[in-house]
Design an enzyme around this catalytic site. Structure first.
Site, PDB file in Angstrom:
ATOM      1  N   SER A  66      33.551  48.935  40.834  1.00  0.00           N
ATOM      2  CA  SER A  66      34.141  49.140  42.185  1.00  0.00           C
ATOM      3  C   SER A  66      35.456  50.012  42.178  1.00  0.00           C
ATOM      4  CB  SER A  66      32.818  48.185  42.441  1.00  0.00           C
ATOM      5  OG  SER A  66      33.137  48.870  43.843  1.00  0.00           O
ATOM      6  N   ASP A 281      35.402  54.555  47.337  1.00  0.00           N
ATOM      7  CA  ASP A 281      36.029  53.468  46.063  1.00  0.00           C
ATOM      8  C   ASP A 281      36.178  54.254  44.600  1.00  0.00           C
ATOM      9  OD1 ASP A 281      33.335  53.123  46.365  1.00  0.00           O
ATOM     10  OD2 ASP A 281      33.670  50.411  46.232  1.00  0.00           O
ATOM     11  N   ASP A 283      34.022  52.607  42.595  1.00  0.00           N
ATOM     12  CA  ASP A 283      31.887  54.101  42.167  1.00  0.00           C
ATOM     13  C   ASP A 283      31.618  54.150  43.105  1.00  0.00           C
ATOM     14  OD1 ASP A 283      31.514  51.154  44.009  1.00  0.00           O
ATOM     15  OD2 ASP A 283      29.717  50.665  42.862  1.00  0.00           O
ATOM     16  N   GLU A 375      29.540  46.761  56.633  1.00  0.00           N
ATOM     17  CA  GLU A 375      30.378  45.768  56.470  1.00  0.00           C
ATOM     18  C   GLU A 375      31.819  47.219  57.065  1.00  0.00           C
ATOM     19  OE1 GLU A 375      29.664  43.567  53.681  1.00  0.00           O
ATOM     20  OE2 GLU A 375      29.264  45.157  52.127  1.00  0.00           O
ATOM     21  N   ASN A 377      33.537  47.416  55.569  1.00  0.00           N
ATOM     22  CA  ASN A 377      35.521  47.091  54.323  1.00  0.00           C
ATOM     23  C   ASN A 377      34.203  48.938  53.843  1.00  0.00           C
ATOM     24  OD1 ASN A 377      32.246  47.292  52.863  1.00  0.00           O
ATOM     25  ND2 ASN A 377      32.664  45.565  52.528  1.00  0.00           N
ATOM     26  N   PRO A 501      34.496  31.501  51.635  1.00  0.00           N
ATOM     27  CA  PRO A 501      34.708  31.020  50.541  1.00  0.00           C
ATOM     28  C   PRO A 501      34.148  33.240  49.964  1.00  0.00           C
ATOM     29  CG  PRO A 501      32.528  29.807  51.001  1.00  0.00           C
ATOM     30  CD  PRO A 501      33.061  30.171  52.379  1.00  0.00           C
ATOM     31  N   THR A 504      33.343  36.598  45.207  1.00  0.00           N
ATOM     32  CA  THR A 504      34.155  37.619  44.102  1.00  0.00           C
ATOM     33  C   THR A 504      35.171  37.075  43.505  1.00  0.00           C
ATOM     34  OG1 THR A 504      34.963  39.002  45.790  1.00  0.00           O
ATOM     35  CG2 THR A 504      32.725  39.577  44.765  1.00  0.00           C
ATOM     36  N   ARG A 509      38.651  32.634  52.189  1.00  0.00           N
ATOM     37  CA  ARG A 509      39.147  34.607  52.681  1.00  0.00           C
ATOM     38  C   ARG A 509      39.389  33.194  54.218  1.00  0.00           C
ATOM     39  NH1 ARG A 509      39.040  38.159  49.278  1.00  0.00           N
ATOM     40  NH2 ARG A 509      37.556  38.312  47.773  1.00  0.00           N
TER      41      ARG A 509
HETATM   42  C1  16G Z   1      30.739  42.287  47.352  1.00  0.00           C
HETATM   43  C2  16G Z   1      29.468  42.616  48.018  1.00  0.00           C
HETATM   44  C3  16G Z   1      30.096  43.458  49.246  1.00  0.00           C
HETATM   45  C4  16G Z   1      31.202  42.179  50.239  1.00  0.00           C
HETATM   46  C5  16G Z   1      32.013  41.859  49.228  1.00  0.00           C
HETATM   47  C6  16G Z   1      32.443  40.567  49.446  1.00  0.00           C
HETATM   48  C7  16G Z   1      27.570  43.877  47.202  1.00  0.00           C
HETATM   49  C8  16G Z   1      27.555  45.047  46.303  1.00  0.00           C
HETATM   50  N1  16G Z   1      28.954  44.212  47.171  1.00  0.00           N
HETATM   51  O1  16G Z   1      31.756  43.460  46.440  1.00  0.00           O
HETATM   52  O2  16G Z   1      29.435  44.015  50.060  1.00  0.00           O
HETATM   53  O3  16G Z   1      31.715  42.973  50.579  1.00  0.00           O
HETATM   54  O4  16G Z   1      31.577  41.048  47.617  1.00  0.00           O
HETATM   55  O5  16G Z   1      33.224  40.387  48.414  1.00  0.00           O
HETATM   56  O6  16G Z   1      27.144  43.180  47.863  1.00  0.00           O
HETATM   57  P1  16G Z   1      34.070  38.329  48.871  1.00  0.00           P
HETATM   58  O7  16G Z   1      32.709  37.396  48.714  1.00  0.00           O
HETATM   59  O8  16G Z   1      35.185  38.468  47.710  1.00  0.00           O
HETATM   60  O9  16G Z   1      34.794  38.502  49.753  1.00  0.00           O
HETATM   61 ZN    ZN Z   2      32.340  49.845  44.860  1.00  0.00          ZN
END
Ligand code: 16G
Ligand code: ZN
Length: 532
Positions: A66, A281, A283, A375, A377, A501, A504, A509
């Site tokens: 992504s 973005d 993807d 979202e 984002n 938390p 990813t 945060r």
């Molecule tokens: C992932 C999620 C996205 C979310 C982001 C938050 C999917 C496909 N993608 O990219 O929706 O906004 O995580 O990231 O679910 P974070 O937990 O690091 O803040």
């Molecule tokens: Zn993406």
């Protein structure tokens, strides 16, 4: 039984790096591309098993990271209706990815197939695609080994966007049924979207050209194709389309850059005042719009603004069609939704807040007759429930105005990729509403005023000790911190803040907003100080 010999000989060619723990997170497996070989192989097998478990339905596999940097890569599974992998299988995926060696992997597979009662004699089908990352081809080759090892039939969808892959999965699995989603090819996707869009804007005045920042990613390919299909109806100007320039992907451009930096991406052309532009973005499953005003000031139209624009419009259409008592439109947001948008939307429609991550939004949106989820984002879509689709196809309008509104709703449901957030499909949705309302970017922006906000990340010793409730808006662990956050928030006008938390990254945060920019910043940094 399991084809043990086939799996063994191929598994030996894809050994797991010994020191690494993999985790199937909110976006699947995601890390540096160079360490993902074994994960890809094993995901190929897992996808085959998932397909067998679901009676041979086609499972999707998308290879992408992504908006993340070019050296990263990742992989996620797509369930038969084009949705994210069922949550309970995330843990299975993690377990299989972490088996130390071929013997352990085979043992884990055996236990897995037995406990889940997977009938291994069933057929299996997997469709897969990748984005433009340089690590993609080798990773796809490893995936193909996995698909072959389990004896599944693989279909290579080549280089395409995440939402196209989701579309393909649904199209393949509904082929020949009454729920047929569309032709199961990228061209089928483009035809479906562009045909619906053309009907939606027929008779509307000429839409000014739209600059599309493709983040130097796979969206460039599909946006260029879409431009051909749209022709004069909507002239797209795809930019940042250098998919083969090393290091260019997501670099100083793309939807994530614009959203997090709150500024223009680097563009090869100068935007005229008021000219709207958008960024995808890496993807193409996220979309952010923006424009510069007469003073050259940057204005961002993010996922919340897209939700406000489209939900209000769908609400108006259902009313105009005489269907507002039969079709209930609702909105789903996360804690990151700007307070301004939540206020605007909740004065008009029911709004639900859920934890971050597409699967949470998607499932909550399914509970409405028409569920709009976004979202902040820029990831989001609109879901029409089977019942509301049924109502739309059988309803007898009693006036020409009702009939027009009904047709718009029907085409709206077609232009939207209902499987997952889709930047290009969402872009056509936005352009439809702007054309119908004769809105400029500025008029769209003025639906409500965004509260100034700040997002900061804090590196902590162990993010797993941070536990939240109330859709991530309150912290329940470590104890005591939430009371201090509440204390701080009360001291700021229009103040709101939360700590969660990341799913990813190994960070926590902090989000804060307040009526005044400096106050939002200050609140964010003070809350960060509490968790540090
Ligand atoms: C992932 C999620 C996205 C979310 C982001 C938050 C999917 C496909 N993608 O990219 O929706 O906004 O995580 O990231 O679910 P974070 O937990 O690091 O803040
Ligand atoms: Zn993406």
């Amino acid at each position: 039984s399991l084809p043990v010999d086939a799996i063994r000989s191929l598994a030996d060619q894809h050994p797991k790096p010994s020191h690494i723990h993999f985790q199937y997170g909110t976006a699947g497996f995601r890390t540096k591309g160079e360490i993902l070989d074994s994960v890809m192989f094993r995901v190929g097998i897992l996808a085959g098993l998932r397909s067998k478990k679901l009676d041979g339905k086609t499972i999707g596999v998308m290879v992408t990271a992504s908006h993340n940097p070019e050296p990263d890569n990742g992989v996620k599974l797509v369930d038969p209706r084009g949705e994210m992998l069922e949550t309970s299988w995330e843990a299975h995926a993690t377990a299989l990815a972490n088996a130390k060696n071929t013997d352990e992997f085979l043992a884990a597979l055996d236990t897995f197939a037995t406990t889940l009662k997977i009938d291994l004699s069933k057929p299996a089908k997997v469709v897969y695609a990748r984005d433009t990352r340089p690590s993609g081809p080798a990773l796809v080759a490893a995936l193909e080994d996995g698909i072959a090892a389990i004896g599944a039939e693989g279909r290579d969808a080549g280089i395409t966007t995440t939402p196209v892959l989701h579309y393909l999965v649904r199209a393949i699995n509904t082929k020949g049924t009454k729920d047929e989603y569309g032709e199961d090819s990228e061209e089928g996707y483009l035809r479906k979207l562009s045909a619906a869009f053309k009907k939606l804007v027929a008779g509307k005045s000429v839409i000014p050209p739209l600059v599309v920042d493709c983040a130097n990613g796979v969206g460039a390919k599909v946006a260029n194709e879409l431009a051909e299909y749209l022709g004069d109806k909507l002239r797209l100007i795809p930019v940042n389309t250098s998919t083969t320039t090393p290091g260019a992907l997501n670099n100083a451009c793309g939807a994530d850059f614009v959203k997090t930096q709150q500024k223009l991406p680097s563009l090869p052309i100068e935007l005229k005042p008021g000219q709207r532009a958008c960024s995808l973005d890496g993807d193409a499953d996220r979309l952010i719009y923006y424009y510069l005003d007469d003073r050259g000031q940057f204005h961002m139209l993010d996922g919340d603004k897209i939700a406000a624009l489209s939900a209000a419009f769908i609400g108006e259409l259902t009313k105009a069609a005489g269907l507002d008592s039969k079709i209930r439109v609702g909105i789903v947001q996360t804690a990151y939704a700007n307070g301004g948008s939540t206020k605007y939307l909740s004065e008009r429609l029911p709004v639900k807040c859920v934890p971050t991550g597409v699967k949470h939004l998607h499932h909550a949106a399914e509970k409405f007759d028409v569920g709009v989820y976004f979202e902040a984002n820029g990831h989001g879509t609109v879901l029409f429930s089977p019942q509301s689709q049924e109502i739309l196809s059988t309803y007898q309008p009693s006036t020409p105005a009702q009939s027009t509104a009904l047709n718009h709703l029907i085409n709206f449901a077609e232009v939207i990729n209902q499987t997952v957030g889709d930047a290009l499909s969402d872009m056509l949705m936005v352009e439809t509403v702007l054309a119908h309302k004769s809105y400029s970017g500025e008029e769209w922006d003025s639906l409500y005023v965004d509260l100034p906000n700040r997002l900061v990340k804090v590196v902590v010793a162990d993010r797993n000790v941070f536990k939240t409730e109330d859709a991530e808006r309150r912290l329940i662990n470590p104890p005591g911190i939430q009371a201090k956050i509440d204390d701080l928030v009360h001291r700021y006008e229009g103040g709101r803040a939360f700590v969660r938390p990341s799913g990813t990254e190994d960070v926590v945060r902090v989000y804060a907003e307040a009526t005044v920019r400096t106050q939002a910043d200050e609140l964010a940094y003070r809350v960060a100080g509490l968790v540090y």
